[in-house]
Design an enzyme around this catalytic site. Structure first.
Site, PDB file in Angstrom:
ATOM      1  N   CYS A 140     -17.022  72.637  92.027  1.00 39.22           N
ATOM      2  CA  CYS A 140     -16.483  71.977  91.225  1.00 39.22           C
ATOM      3  C   CYS A 140     -17.312  73.089  89.785  1.00 39.22           C
ATOM      4  O   CYS A 140     -18.433  72.347  89.638  1.00 39.22           O
ATOM      5  CB  CYS A 140     -16.615  70.411  91.026  1.00 39.22           C
ATOM      6  SG  CYS A 140     -16.521  70.073  89.550  1.00 39.22           S
ATOM      7  N   CYS A 143     -17.978  70.789  87.096  1.00 31.74           N
ATOM      8  CA  CYS A 143     -19.431  69.869  87.319  1.00 31.74           C
ATOM      9  C   CYS A 143     -20.821  70.606  87.135  1.00 31.74           C
ATOM     10  O   CYS A 143     -21.950  69.624  86.677  1.00 31.74           O
ATOM     11  CB  CYS A 143     -19.200  68.761  88.380  1.00 31.74           C
ATOM     12  SG  CYS A 143     -17.613  68.393  89.087  1.00 31.74           S
ATOM     13  N   ASP A 144     -20.526  71.147  87.591  1.00 32.43           N
ATOM     14  CA  ASP A 144     -22.181  72.274  87.692  1.00 32.43           C
ATOM     15  C   ASP A 144     -21.836  73.000  87.023  1.00 32.43           C
ATOM     16  O   ASP A 144     -23.066  73.960  87.333  1.00 32.43           O
ATOM     17  CB  ASP A 144     -22.455  72.188  89.234  1.00 32.43           C
ATOM     18  CG  ASP A 144     -22.295  71.215  89.771  1.00 32.43           C
ATOM     19  OD1 ASP A 144     -22.620  69.587  89.237  1.00 32.43           O
ATOM     20  OD2 ASP A 144     -22.204  70.805  91.280  1.00 32.43           O
TER      21      ASP A 144
HETATM   22  C1  FAD Z   1     -20.721  69.003  94.718  1.00 36.84           C
HETATM   23  C2  FAD Z   1     -19.403  68.134  93.890  1.00 36.84           C
HETATM   24  C3  FAD Z   1     -20.855  67.776  92.595  1.00 36.84           C
HETATM   25  C4  FAD Z   1     -20.053  67.597  92.170  1.00 36.84           C
HETATM   26  N1  FAD Z   1     -20.524  66.974  90.494  1.00 36.84           N
HETATM   27  C5  FAD Z   1     -19.865  66.322  89.723  1.00 36.84           C
HETATM   28  C6  FAD Z   1     -20.366  66.066  88.452  1.00 36.84           C
HETATM   29  O1  FAD Z   1     -21.387  66.019  88.101  1.00 36.84           O
HETATM   30  N2  FAD Z   1     -19.729  65.320  87.625  1.00 36.84           N
HETATM   31  C7  FAD Z   1     -18.718  65.047  87.797  1.00 36.84           C
HETATM   32  O2  FAD Z   1     -17.846  63.925  87.125  1.00 36.84           O
HETATM   33  N3  FAD Z   1     -17.435  65.315  88.643  1.00 36.84           N
HETATM   34  C8  FAD Z   1     -18.102  66.109  89.993  1.00 36.84           C
HETATM   35  N4  FAD Z   1     -18.044  65.949  91.041  1.00 36.84           N
HETATM   36  C9  FAD Z   1     -16.333  65.497  91.645  1.00 36.84           C
HETATM   37  C10 FAD Z   1     -16.523  64.008  91.282  1.00 36.84           C
HETATM   38  O3  FAD Z   1     -17.493  63.453  92.907  1.00 36.84           O
HETATM   39  C11 FAD Z   1     -14.634  63.218  92.167  1.00 36.84           C
HETATM   40  O4  FAD Z   1     -14.039  63.568  91.224  1.00 36.84           O
HETATM   41  C12 FAD Z   1     -14.905  62.025  93.329  1.00 36.84           C
HETATM   42  O5  FAD Z   1     -15.949  62.103  93.926  1.00 36.84           O
HETATM   43  C13 FAD Z   1     -13.648  62.063  93.347  1.00 36.84           C
HETATM   44  O6  FAD Z   1     -14.180  60.535  93.692  1.00 36.84           O
HETATM   45  P1  FAD Z   1     -12.831  59.728  94.392  1.00 36.84           P
HETATM   46  O7  FAD Z   1     -12.948  58.608  95.105  1.00 36.84           O
HETATM   47  O8  FAD Z   1     -11.708  60.335  94.425  1.00 36.84           O
HETATM   48  O9  FAD Z   1     -13.354  60.592  95.710  1.00 36.84           O
HETATM   49  P2  FAD Z   1     -14.285  61.140  97.225  1.00 36.84           P
HETATM   50  O10 FAD Z   1     -15.909  60.897  95.719  1.00 36.84           O
HETATM   51  O11 FAD Z   1     -13.933  62.146  97.867  1.00 36.84           O
HETATM   52  O12 FAD Z   1     -14.352  59.417  98.317  1.00 36.84           O
HETATM   53  C14 FAD Z   1     -13.668  59.273  98.965  1.00 36.84           C
HETATM   54  C15 FAD Z   1     -13.622  58.603  99.724  1.00 36.84           C
HETATM   55  O13 FAD Z   1     -12.508  58.407 100.920  1.00 36.84           O
HETATM   56  C16 FAD Z   1     -12.819  58.001 101.833  1.00 36.84           C
HETATM   57  N5  FAD Z   1     -11.789  57.892 103.046  1.00 36.84           N
HETATM   58  C17 FAD Z   1     -11.424  59.442 103.314  1.00 36.84           C
HETATM   59  N6  FAD Z   1     -10.870  59.437 104.554  1.00 36.84           N
HETATM   60  C18 FAD Z   1     -10.642  57.941 104.797  1.00 36.84           C
HETATM   61  C19 FAD Z   1      -9.701  57.253 105.466  1.00 36.84           C
HETATM   62  N7  FAD Z   1      -9.345  58.257 106.294  1.00 36.84           N
HETATM   63  N8  FAD Z   1      -9.969  56.468 105.670  1.00 36.84           N
HETATM   64  C20 FAD Z   1     -11.691  55.313 105.161  1.00 36.84           C
HETATM   65  N9  FAD Z   1     -11.459  56.483 104.273  1.00 36.84           N
HETATM   66  C21 FAD Z   1     -11.544  57.331 103.823  1.00 36.84           C
HETATM   67  C22 FAD Z   1     -14.313  58.827 102.451  1.00 36.84           C
HETATM   68  O14 FAD Z   1     -15.286  58.110 103.451  1.00 36.84           O
HETATM   69  C23 FAD Z   1     -15.036  58.395 100.489  1.00 36.84           C
HETATM   70  O15 FAD Z   1     -15.891  57.543 100.656  1.00 36.84           O
HETATM   71  C24 FAD Z   1     -18.091  67.011  92.575  1.00 36.84           C
HETATM   72  C25 FAD Z   1     -17.998  67.236  93.779  1.00 36.84           C
HETATM   73  C26 FAD Z   1     -18.785  67.363  93.695  1.00 36.84           C
HETATM   74  C27 FAD Z   1     -18.034  68.704  95.598  1.00 36.84           C
END
Ligand code: FAD
Length: 350
Positions: A140, A143-144
């Site tokens: 990302c 983000c970084d």
């Molecule tokens: C390395 C890295 C650094 C980042 N840094 C930043 C930053 O500095 N600032 C920023 O704003 N964003 C950052 N991001 C982006 C940010 O992390 C994501 O936008 C955010 O986490 C998305 O949140 P979410 O809850 O939609 O999904 P996710 O964080 O992907 O969470 C998904 C959840 O769903 C669960 N899940 C998946 N499939 C299933 C299933 N079949 N059954 C039950 N549970 C399931 C997983 O276990 C997880 O708990 C970064 C991403 C990465 C990878």
């Protein structure tokens, strides 16, 4: 029917415990809906992969990804959210209440469902990426990227997302080298032209990332790239490849301070494939038009990266998580004449 299927029907089940799921849990719990959060294969979600989050509102010094998630979980639990380990393998959304199935045969039933399962960034499989993801390797740039002011960085990929990453990184980095396994880009012409015309962006054609150098203390210090005139060089190094072809693969060590993967995301929607919920060609959960988290199935809502191919930020995921909980609350009210389990009468509809 499994043991859990006989258990009480929940008002709201939230699938996913990333920022979107946690934000939905805080809102649903504060509305007395006593949500159940299914944590999935990656409890806490993608943010647990990163050390510093500098762009989440309210933390002027930045905050660790793990800490932000832990605080969010505590906040949701404080208002009555319940967390449960488990990955949903299948969903029955045609009948009411909805039923979610786990691999071990257990199931939970719910009136409203919030899907917050995120999207997993594709990794390329280079040596060292497991150790250094979040320590100089990132999926990302938004983000970084700001951590790489003055660095030379690599972007891996040849599509639109790789070009976007490269253009964003060029604001901070001294140089950006796009490493692509073929000799032409997959990106749209307009994105490709913008990247090609940028003075800080260079291209390594027919090349791939083999190994990442560095440590968690020092971050990324370099990489080994491989190249072959016919492209797809790592495939030519595989055991099944002819030794003559493997010998033609060139290796080169490069000094870089950061590596960004731009090889796409896979939304975690596999368990929704045979349901009436609509999925985009990319696999993202489709929500209805306008500012809503509703889906084609009344009572099913989407939040976070799973329904958002564009922004993919923690703060936007938290935003849509809160919207999903508010939408679910309003829907329960409209269907059952209540909002919140503590005032629950027997449902009058569905
Ligand atoms: C390395 C890295 C650094 C980042 N840094 C930043 C930053 O500095 N600032 C920023 O704003 N964003 C950052 N991001 C982006 C940010 O992390 C994501 O936008 C955010 O986490 C998305 O949140 P979410 O809850 O939609 O999904 P996710 O964080 O992907 O969470 C998904 C959840 O769903 C669960 N899940 C998946 N499939 C299933 C299933 N079949 N059954 C039950 N549970 C399931 C997983 O276990 C997880 O708990 C970064 C991403 C990465 C990878």
């Amino acid at each position: 029917m499994s043991e859990d299927s006989n258990a009480a029907v929940r008002d709201v089940v939230i699938v996913g415990s990333g920022v979107a799921g946690l934000s939905a849990a805080v809102y649903a719990a504060r509305a007395d809906l006593e949500p159940l959060v299914l944590e999935g294969p990656e409890p806490g979600g993608q943010l647990t992969l990163t050390t510093d989050v500098e762009n989440y509102l309210g933390f002027p010094e930045g905050v660790g990804g793990m800490e932000l998630i832990q605080r969010g979980k505590e906040q949701a639990e404080r208002f009555g959210a319940e967390f449960r380990h488990g990955t949903v393998e299948g969903a029955g959304l045609e009948d009411r209440p909805f039923e979610l199935e786990f691999a071990n045969g257990d199931a939970v039933r719910t009136r409203a469902l919030i899907v917050a399962t995120g999207a997993s960034a594709r990794w390329v499989g280079a040596d060292g990426e497991d150790e250094l993801m979040g320590y100089g390797v990132s999926t990302c740039a938004t983000c970084d990227g700001a951590f790489h002011r003055g660095d030379d960085v690599l972007v891996i990929g040849g599509g639109d997302s790789a070009m976007e990453e490269a253009l964003f990184l060029a604001k901070f980095a001294d140089s950006v080298t796009v490493v692509h396994r073929r000799n032409e880009l997959r990106a749209s012409e307009v994105m490709a032209r913008r990247a090609r015309d940028h003075e800080k962006i260079a291209f390594r054609w027919n090349a791939e990332l083999l190994e990442i150098h560095g440590s968690r203390d020092d971050g990324v210090t370099g990489a080994t790239l491989v190249s072959h005139p016919d492209g797809h060089p790592t495939g030519k190094l595989e055991a099944s490849a002819a030794p003559r072809v493997a010998n033609e693969v060139e290796r080169e060590a490069v000094d870089v301070g950061g590596i960004f993967y731009g090889v796409g995301h896979v939304p975690n929607t596999g368990f929704l494939e045979n349901t009436p919920v609509e999925l985009a060609d990319s696999g993202h959960l489709e929500t209805l038009e306008g500012m809503t988290t509703e889906t084609a199935v009344p009572g099913v809502f989407g939040a976070g990266d799973v329904m958002d191919p564009d922004y993919r930020q923690a703060v936007t995921s938290a935003g849509t998580g809160s919207m999903a909980a508010l939408d679910a609350e309003a829907w329960l009210e409209s269907q059952f004449g209540y909002s919140g389990s503590r005032t629950l009468a027997e449902p009058t509809a569905q």
